[in-house]
Write a protein that holds these residues in place. Structure first.
Motif, PDB file in Angstrom:
ATOM      1  N   LEU A  39       4.173   6.554  -1.708  1.00 22.23           N
ATOM      2  CA  LEU A  39       4.860   7.050  -0.510  1.00 22.23           C
ATOM      3  C   LEU A  39       6.327   6.653  -0.443  1.00 22.23           C
ATOM      4  CD1 LEU A  39       2.049   6.281   2.101  1.00 22.23           C
ATOM      5  CD2 LEU A  39       2.653   8.498   1.097  1.00 22.23           C
ATOM      6  N   GLU A  86       0.824  -1.216   0.000  1.00 20.48           N
ATOM      7  CA  GLU A  86       0.000   0.000   0.000  1.00 20.48           C
ATOM      8  C   GLU A  86       0.855   1.262   0.000  1.00 20.48           C
ATOM      9  OE1 GLU A  86       0.478  -2.048   2.411  1.00 20.48           O
ATOM     10  OE2 GLU A  86       0.402  -1.097   4.388  1.00 20.48           O
ATOM     11  N   GLY A  87       2.057   1.176   0.580  1.00 20.43           N
ATOM     12  CA  GLY A  87       2.963   2.320   0.554  1.00 20.43           C
ATOM     13  C   GLY A  87       3.471   2.601  -0.849  1.00 20.43           C
ATOM     14  N   VAL A 116       2.039   0.488   6.176  1.00 19.72           N
ATOM     15  CA  VAL A 116       2.962   1.025   5.159  1.00 19.72           C
ATOM     16  C   VAL A 116       4.449   0.652   5.255  1.00 19.72           C
ATOM     17  CG1 VAL A 116       1.433   2.983   4.557  1.00 19.72           C
ATOM     18  CG2 VAL A 116       3.378   3.387   6.083  1.00 19.72           C
ATOM     19  N   GLN A 119      -2.536  -2.114   7.184  1.00 19.47           N
ATOM     20  CA  GLN A 119      -2.079  -1.230   6.088  1.00 19.47           C
ATOM     21  C   GLN A 119      -1.124  -0.196   6.688  1.00 19.47           C
ATOM     22  OE1 GLN A 119      -3.973  -0.941   2.711  1.00 19.47           O
ATOM     23  NE2 GLN A 119      -4.549  -3.027   3.220  1.00 19.47           N
ATOM     24  N   ALA A 169       1.827   1.555  -3.649  1.00 18.99           N
ATOM     25  CA  ALA A 169       0.654   1.920  -4.454  1.00 18.99           C
ATOM     26  C   ALA A 169       0.231   3.362  -4.208  1.00 18.99           C
ATOM     27  CB  ALA A 169      -0.512   0.972  -4.145  1.00 18.99           C
ATOM     28  N   ARG A 170       0.419   3.841  -2.987  1.00 21.53           N
ATOM     29  CA  ARG A 170      -0.004   5.215  -2.646  1.00 21.53           C
ATOM     30  C   ARG A 170       1.059   6.263  -2.991  1.00 21.53           C
ATOM     31  NH1 ARG A 170      -1.404   5.084   3.401  1.00 21.53           N
ATOM     32  NH2 ARG A 170      -1.682   7.323   3.018  1.00 21.53           N
ATOM     33  N   PHE A 177       1.180   8.548   7.996  1.00 21.42           N
ATOM     34  CA  PHE A 177       0.783   8.032   6.681  1.00 21.42           C
ATOM     35  C   PHE A 177      -0.224   6.888   6.713  1.00 21.42           C
ATOM     36  CE2 PHE A 177       5.314   9.379   5.501  1.00 21.42           C
ATOM     37  CZ  PHE A 177       4.903  10.580   4.946  1.00 21.42           C
TER      38      PHE A 177
END
Ligand code: RTP
Ligand code: MG
Length: 139
Positions: free
Chosen positions: A17, A11-12, A113, A111, A14-15, A105
């Motif tokens: 970050l 998710e980190g 990250v 999730q 994908a986002r 974050f």
């Protein structure tokens, strides 16, 4: 010099970050010894999270960590194992203070990250799981 293993979770990545997280790590002064993007196989995930086998969240944890690419790193610096964990904040982002990576974050425990090794033994095991000795750069 002490080393640890860190991983920006799917998710980190994908986002978007990756840059923000690595910027904090570098700004603190830790050295990136090795870095790569990869997608974990279920076998690698099972080895990485072996300590959690049998726990209620284990299946979701393996499904999640294999759901997309991660950024895996070896970091070096004085006290980096505990220091990175302090920068990450507690496992549940809702308990993580502002100023920590999870505090700034993330909102959900599944999730959160970033992963960081929790002890010298974990760091050694996890570095060897993700990187060959030849991939660890010298200064
Ligand atoms: P990590 O291993 O990812 O760096 O996180 P941690 O040491 O702070 O937490 P750990 O206890 O090792 O748990 C590994 C990951 O499992 C997920 N988890 N879910 N639903 C739950 O109660 C629960 N507990 C843990 C989290 O994503 C945690 O990072
Ligand atoms: Mg852990």
């Amino acid at each position: 010099m002490e080393r640890t293993f860190a991983m920006i979770k799917p998710e980190g990545v994908a986002r978007g970050l990756v840059g923000a997280i690595i910027q904090r790590i570098e700004r603190k002064g830790y050295r990136i010894v090795a870095l790569k993007m990869l997608r974990l196989t279920p076998e690698m995930a099972a080895r990485h999270y072996a300590e959690h086998q049998g726990k209620p969240f284990y299946g979701a944890l393996v499904d999640h960590i294999t759901s997309g690419p991660v950024v895996a790193m070896v970091l070096e610096g004085p006290g980096v194992i505990a220091g990175l964990r302090r920068m990450m904040g507690p496992t549940n982002p809702q308990d993580a203070p502002p100023g920590t990576i999870r505090g700034d974050f993330a909102l959900e425990v599944g999730q959160n990250v970033i992963h960081g090794s929790d002890s010298p033994a974990s760091a050694e095991r996890e570095i060897a799981l993700f990187f060959s000795p030849a991939e660890l750069t010298d200064k």
